[in-house]
Design a protein around this motif. Structure first.
Motif, short mmCIF file in Angstrom:
data_model
loop_
_atom_site.label_atom_id
_atom_site.label_comp_id
_atom_site.label_asym_id
_atom_site.label_seq_id
_atom_site.Cartn_x
_atom_site.Cartn_y
_atom_site.Cartn_z
N PHE A 262 -1.33 -8.99 3.36
CA PHE A 262 -0.49 -8.47 2.28
C PHE A 262 0.73 -7.70 2.80
O PHE A 262 1.39 -7.01 2.05
CB PHE A 262 -1.34 -7.58 1.34
N SER A 263 1.00 -7.87 4.10
CA SER A 263 2.16 -7.12 4.62
C SER A 263 3.43 -7.73 4.00
O SER A 263 3.55 -8.94 3.86
CB SER A 263 2.21 -7.17 6.15
N GLY A 264 4.33 -6.88 3.58
CA GLY A 264 5.57 -7.35 2.93
C GLY A 264 5.39 -7.66 1.45
O GLY A 264 6.34 -8.07 0.79
N VAL A 265 4.17 -7.47 0.94
CA VAL A 265 3.93 -7.73 -0.48
C VAL A 265 4.24 -6.46 -1.27
O VAL A 265 3.77 -5.38 -0.92
CB VAL A 265 2.45 -8.15 -0.70
N SER A 266 5.08 -6.59 -2.33
CA SER A 266 5.47 -5.37 -3.07
C SER A 266 4.33 -4.87 -3.96
O SER A 266 4.05 -3.68 -4.00
CB SER A 266 6.72 -5.65 -3.90
N SER A 267 3.70 -5.75 -4.70
CA SER A 267 2.54 -5.34 -5.50
C SER A 267 1.62 -6.53 -5.74
O SER A 267 2.04 -7.69 -5.58
CB SER A 267 2.98 -4.71 -6.82
N VAL A 268 0.39 -6.19 -6.10
CA VAL A 268 -0.61 -7.26 -6.26
C VAL A 268 -1.21 -7.20 -7.67
O VAL A 268 -1.56 -6.13 -8.16
CB VAL A 268 -1.79 -7.07 -5.26
N ALA A 269 -1.33 -8.38 -8.30
CA ALA A 269 -2.05 -8.46 -9.58
C ALA A 269 -3.41 -9.08 -9.30
O ALA A 269 -3.50 -10.15 -8.69
CB ALA A 269 -1.28 -9.33 -10.56
N ALA B 244 -0.85 -1.95 -1.02
CA ALA B 244 0.18 -2.27 -2.03
C ALA B 244 -0.22 -1.71 -3.39
O ALA B 244 -1.38 -1.39 -3.61
CB ALA B 244 0.34 -3.80 -2.14
N LYS B 245 0.77 -1.64 -4.29
CA LYS B 245 0.47 -1.23 -5.67
C LYS B 245 -0.38 -2.33 -6.29
O LYS B 245 -0.05 -3.51 -6.17
CB LYS B 245 1.78 -1.13 -6.45
N THR B 246 -1.46 -1.95 -6.94
CA THR B 246 -2.39 -2.96 -7.45
C THR B 246 -2.55 -2.84 -8.96
O THR B 246 -2.70 -1.73 -9.48
CB THR B 246 -3.76 -2.80 -6.75
N HIS B 247 -2.50 -3.97 -9.65
CA HIS B 247 -2.64 -3.96 -11.11
C HIS B 247 -3.75 -4.92 -11.52
O HIS B 247 -3.81 -6.04 -11.04
CB HIS B 247 -1.33 -4.42 -11.77
N MET B 248 -4.58 -4.44 -12.42
CA MET B 248 -5.73 -5.25 -12.87
C MET B 248 -5.35 -5.95 -14.18
O MET B 248 -4.89 -5.31 -15.11
CB MET B 248 -6.88 -4.26 -13.10
N ILE B 249 -5.57 -7.27 -14.23
CA ILE B 249 -5.31 -8.01 -15.47
C ILE B 249 -6.60 -8.75 -15.86
O ILE B 249 -7.10 -9.56 -15.07
CB ILE B 249 -4.13 -8.99 -15.30
N GLY C 236 6.08 -5.01 -13.58
CA GLY C 236 7.21 -5.06 -12.65
C GLY C 236 6.98 -5.96 -11.44
O GLY C 236 7.62 -5.79 -10.41
N LEU C 237 6.06 -6.92 -11.52
CA LEU C 237 5.84 -7.81 -10.37
C LEU C 237 7.07 -8.70 -10.16
O LEU C 237 7.72 -9.11 -11.13
CB LEU C 237 4.60 -8.68 -10.59
N ASP C 238 7.39 -8.97 -8.90
CA ASP C 238 8.57 -9.78 -8.60
C ASP C 238 8.19 -10.91 -7.65
O ASP C 238 7.01 -11.16 -7.41
CB ASP C 238 9.68 -8.89 -8.01
N ARG C 239 9.19 -11.57 -7.07
CA ARG C 239 8.91 -12.73 -6.22
C ARG C 239 8.16 -12.37 -4.95
O ARG C 239 7.58 -13.22 -4.30
CB ARG C 239 10.21 -13.44 -5.84
N LYS C 240 8.21 -11.07 -4.59
CA LYS C 240 7.50 -10.64 -3.36
C LYS C 240 6.10 -10.14 -3.69
O LYS C 240 5.40 -9.59 -2.84
CB LYS C 240 8.29 -9.51 -2.69
N SER C 241 5.70 -10.30 -4.94
CA SER C 241 4.36 -9.85 -5.33
C SER C 241 3.35 -10.95 -5.01
O SER C 241 3.71 -12.09 -4.71
CB SER C 241 4.32 -9.56 -6.83
N ALA C 242 2.07 -10.57 -5.09
CA ALA C 242 1.00 -11.56 -4.86
C ALA C 242 -0.02 -11.45 -5.98
O ALA C 242 -0.07 -10.45 -6.71
CB ALA C 242 0.33 -11.29 -3.51
N LEU C 243 -0.82 -12.50 -6.10
CA LEU C 243 -1.85 -12.52 -7.14
C LEU C 243 -3.19 -12.86 -6.48
O LEU C 243 -3.23 -13.66 -5.54
CB LEU C 243 -1.45 -13.58 -8.16
N ILE C 244 -4.26 -12.24 -6.97
CA ILE C 244 -5.60 -12.63 -6.51
C ILE C 244 -6.41 -13.05 -7.72
O ILE C 244 -6.49 -12.30 -8.71
CB ILE C 244 -6.35 -11.48 -5.81
#
Ligand SMILES: NC(=O)c1ccc[n+]([C@@H]2O[C@H](COP(=O)([O-])OP(=O)(O)OC[C@H]3O[C@@H](n4cnc5c(N)ncnc54)[C@H](O)[C@@H]3O)[C@@H](O)[C@H]2O)c1
Length: 365
Positions: free
Chosen positions: A34-41, A64-69, A94-102
């Motif tokens: 997750f290096s370089g990842v701005s935030s994770v959903a 990283a900043k983590t958001h639960m959906i 506020g997730l952007d192109r540098k974000s990741a999803l799990i």
């Protein structure tokens, strides 16, 4: 200790995917991914999130900043309404192109969240954290993402590879027993299509074994089989079709039961019919047909209550399968245990008449 890993390469778009295997991986996910990842959903369903999201959230928030959906569980929520809700929540956070999803959950969450990852900002990095046996050995691997529409299952989708897949067998301990059969069918299928040694091991186990939770020793091998096939044929031009063994009739049986019969049980019944067809066509030898049927029938305790299914409807659904043309049904059939029939032009499909399919369904009775 670093988790045991398997590397996959997809030449089509020069993509790589690593499958990590370890117990308690939920609180040990490798953070360097997750290096370089701005935030994770983290996308999960309302059942799995209660069990496992806290551990994963805690681990990821170290980097990283983590958001639960959270979405509602179940196939009926694998649709565009849920896609739109998940994507909007990602934008709200506020997730952007540098974000990741799990994707944390079974195949429903994995298929849907993978699809969202493939279209959010034209595609973001994503990972699969499968929590059902089926998702661990099958749906999380290979990059098929999709949602259902009123026209049927998986009508909208994409091929989009996750960068990592986290196989943590300890999460299977909370899985209801009735869910096991779905993955079990895929484990048996993998042994029939590609691994006579694993088939022999499964064959030597008593039927009682297949009602238990502990199928872990077969998870890794089944993942390896699927990985090696999808790597060679990512978009299902030829070899990947072998993974559809049992699925042509399995899907038709599942649809004719109006989804009261689970996917896994339907595929097991589909394999029994398709093995008989292969035997009738002279592709599969009698001894291998009988051994295969005996193994599949070891799951029969899972079928205590089976809905009445109309053979006519199964046939009608089989004819609707998107692979078919002019009333002839296409299937991928086994040649012997551990080997699928390559067929004409090595496309791994055989043409089967309506009449033969109807007779195989009669035999199933
Ligand atoms: N993409 C592919 O290649 C592929 C392959 C096969 C199937 N699929 C898809 O997979 C889906 C079916 O997936 P599934 O069988 O995993 O079903 P699922 O995702 O609906 O999960 C089954 C149930 O188990 C619950 N659950 C999941 N993990 C749990 C855990 N560890 N403990 C307790 N409960 C848990 C879920 O909340 C759900 O209620 C279908 O939509 C199918 O189309 C996709």
């Amino acid at each position: 200790m670093a988790p045991d890993a398997l590397e996959l390469v997809f030449p089509r778009r020069n993509e790589k995917c690593t499958i990590y295997f370890s117990d308690q991986l939920i609180s040990r996910v490798p953070l360097e991914l997750f290096s370089g990842v701005s935030s994770v959903a983290i996308v999960s369903d309302d059942i799995v999130s209660k069990l496992y999201s806290k551990q994963l959230e805690e681990r990821l928030s170290e980097t990283a900043k983590t958001h639960m959906i959270v979405i509602r569980h179940g196939e009926r929520n694998k649709n565009l309404t849920t896609v739109s809700s998940v994507a909007n929540q990602m934008s709200d956070h506020g997730l952007d192109r540098k974000s990741a999803l799990i994707a944390l959950g079974g195949g429903v969450v994995g298929d849907l969240a993978g699809f969202v990852a493939s279209i959010f900002k034209r595609g973001i990095k994503y990972f699969q954290f499968p929590t059902t046996l089926l998702a661990q050995v099958d749906s999380s691997i290979g990059g098929k993402c999709a949602v259902d529409t009123k026209w049927g299952k998986n009508q909208l989708g994409s091929f989009y590879q996750p960068e990592g897949i986290f196989i943590d067998e300890s999460v299977l301990t909370s899985l209801p027993k009735k869910e096991l059969i779905n993955g079990l069918g895929e484990i048996m299928k993998s042994s029939i299509i590609a691994d006579p040694t694993m088939f022999g091991e499964l064959e030597s186990l008593p039927a009682k074994y297949f009602e238990m939770q502990d199928l872990r020793k077969f998870v890794r091998r089944t993942c390896e089989i699927k990985a090696s096939i999808v790597e060679k044929d990512e978009t299902e031009i030829n070899l990947r079709k072998t993974l559809n063994y049992g699925h042509t009739l399995g899907h038709a049986i599942e649809s004719a039961s109006r989804y009261r019969l689970s996917h896994g049980k339907s595929v097991i019944l589909g394999m029994i019919c398709e093995a008989w067809i292969a035997y009738e066509l002279g592709i599969l030898e009698k001894n291998d047909f009988e051994r295969q049927t005996d193994l599949l029938l070891k799951t029969k305790n899972h079928f205590r209550i089976t809905p009445r299914i109309s053979k006519k409807e199964v046939l009608a659904f089989a004819l609707l399968d998107k692979k078919n043309t002019s009333g002839v049904i296409q299937m991928s059939l086994p040649e012997k245990i551990g080997k699928m029939h390559a067929g004409k032009n090595e496309l791994f499909t055989s043409l089967v008449s309506k009449d033969l399919v109807a007779r195989s369904l009669e035999k199933l009775n």
